[in-house]
Design an enzyme around this catalytic site. Structure first.
Site: not given
Ligand code: AMP
Ligand code: MG
Length: 478
Positions: A84, A117-118, A168, A175, A245-246, A255
């Site tokens: 994301g 916000d990506g 990274r 995963r 997913d991590n 992560d």
């Molecule tokens: P994470 O637990 O950090 O791996 O995040 C879980 C999911 O949320 C992943 O698919 C990320 O891409 C998405 N994500 C986390 N932070 C953001 C963000 N600021 N904008 C868009 N997607 C996000």
């Molecule tokens: Mg992740």
């Protein structure tokens, strides 16, 4: 840079969606891991690196993509995940033939952003840089951080914060959640390809065929997870968000969002603000890793004809995971205590120590470092054994004996770090970066973290536990 290529392309655009990273025109490289660039033999200079991270140039002939996946987040299945705020910009091979992915994080919104916000704030980017650097030196399999870019734009979190992009490097970004997506899509062909990709990349000594090949693959993934968690436990690492997913198939840590190093010893230690049930607490990590492997087995069922027989085989491998872990776990404690072989009574010795540590809120790293240091011919100052352990230490010294003291010391030194990235230090340097301060101390500290098993006299604040550990919280929303 001729040796870059696209990977996973045969999986198709359902799983790899072409997406352009955001452009950050005024961005500057803030941290560059030159050692890593040299080690990987990467042919990339600072300007190129800055331009890739800032989305200002693309690796020649390679389309950046966002990877699609699902995941169990805190036990709940989420069918619509994916990068994301990340882009896979290229893969490359080292002279030794190892393939790596180059991934950006905080590089702008994608089709998977779901309202996010990506972007990435500078603090979490610096945390990832520090932690992956330290974990690697501690001997823990991990994704690595090649560079951090300051975007010179702000991101909105609790308040406005400086923005960053992390680059990274991972042996692979496949995963458990990638397999879960294919299982959900009932996409047998894609999953078969994915298994083959992972085998070719990571487990190329698997020579079986048919369903046995899938089982062998699964077993190997379980073994990698087992080895990973043992390393986390050895050094006191709490990942904090062990969602499927991590969980990388290759067994690397990924992560570094809400992670922390355990200071006061407790199997219940947890710092992540959203982990209210302690699902991902320090002592839960082996169970969760095994649970995540269970989700992989469920996905791989797609490739098995006789489901009942397969269920039995997968369950058998998962029981082996537990056995393998328990064996490794005993060995881990045996090494941490400097015991050259494990006797039945050692379990009591260990349990007594852990209870005393928990009751007296003793620091995990410093306690084992103090015991290690006490076996040196000339113990160093700054590693004092806590008073609460005085009686226990006498028992332990009798058990270790005098015959093999140097062997006991050597084994302890190889597993008990003298220095780790303490939460307080990480926060301190994040604060400095947020204020655009770059102190010499940061460089010296990072340098010291490269040799964590080196016992020497360190500045006291580098070894100090957090005064406010009871209220310390880490956050996912990076
Ligand atoms: P994470 O637990 O950090 O791996 O995040 C879980 C999911 O949320 C992943 O698919 C990320 O891409 C998405 N994500 C986390 N932070 C953001 C963000 N600021 N904008 C868009 N997607 C996000
Ligand atoms: Mg992740």
């Amino acid at each position: 840079m001729s040796d870059f290529f696209s990977r996973y392309t045969e999986l198709g655009e359902v799983y790899l969606v072409p997406q352009r990273p955001q452009q950050f025109e005024h961005a500057q490289l803030l941290l560059t891991n030159s050692d890593l660039i040299t080690e990987l033999g990467m042919d990339v200079d600072q300007q190129q690196l800055r331009d890739y991270l800032a989305g200002m140039s693309r690796v020649e002939n390679i389309k950046p993509v966002a990877m699609a996946y699902c995941g169990h987040q805190f036990g709940h299945f989420n069918p619509q995940l994916g990068d994301g705020r990340a882009h896979l910009i290229a893969s490359f091979a080292t002279a030794r033939g190892h393939t790596y992915d180059m991934h950006l994080k905080g590089s702008g919104a994608t089709v998977f952003s779901r309202g996010g916000d990506g972007l990435c704030a500078l603090g979490p980017a610096v945390r990832e840089y520090i932690m992956s650097h330290a974990m690697r030196a501690l001997g823990v399999p991990t994704t690595q951080c090649l560079a951090v870019l300051s975007t010179n734009q702000q991101v909105m979190r609790q308040e406005r914060e400086p923005g960053a992009v992390v680059c990274r490097i991972a042996r692979s970004h496949i995963r458990v959640g990638t397999f879960q997506l294919m299982a959900m899509n009932k996409d047998v062909d894609a999953m078969q390809q994915l298994v083959e990709l992972c085998i070719a990349d990571q487990f190329d000594d698997i020579s079986s065929s048919g369903e046995q090949r899938v089982l062998d693959f699964f077993e190997r993934v379980c073994l990698r997870q087992c080895a990973l968690i043992l390393k986390w436990m050895q050094v006191g690492f709490i990942h904090g968000v062990m969602n499927t997913d991590n969980t990388l198939i290759n067994g690397e840590t990924i992560d570094y969002g809400p992670c922390a190093m355990m200071e006061s010893f407790s199997f219940d230690a947890v710092f992540s603000s959203i982990d209210r049930q302690g699902r991902y607490a320090f002592g839960q990590q082996p169970n969760i890793a095994s649970w995540n492997c269970g989700r992989l087995a469920e996905s791989l069922m797609l490739l098995m004809d006789d489901k009942d027989a397969a269920l039995e085989r997968f369950s058998g491998i998962l029981s082996q995971f537990a056995e393998e872990f328990n064996e490794g776990y005993q060995q881990m404690w045996s090494n941490k205590l400097g015991l050259l072989s494990w006797q039945e009574s050692d379990q009591t010795l260990l349990s007594e120590l852990l209870s005393l540590m928990q009751q007296n809120k003793l620091d995990y790293t410093n306690t084992f470092a103090a015991l290690t240091n006490s076996l040196q011919p000339t113990p160093l100052p700054g590693y004092e054994i806590p008073e609460a352990l005085a009686d226990w230490t006498r028992k332990w010294r009798r058990r270790v004996g005098d015959n093999n003291l140097s062997a006991a010391h050597a084994i302890m030194q190889s597993v008990n770090p003298a220095i780790i990235p303490r939460n307080g230090m990480v926060e301190h340097f994040i604060d400095e970066f947020n204020l655009a301060k770059h102190s010499d101390e940061f460089t010296q500290w990072l340098h010291a973290l490269k040799t964590p098993y080196l016992y020497q006299v360190y500045p006291a604040q580098w070894l100090a536990t957090m005064s406010n550990e009871q209220t310390y919280q880490t956050f996912c929303g990076t």
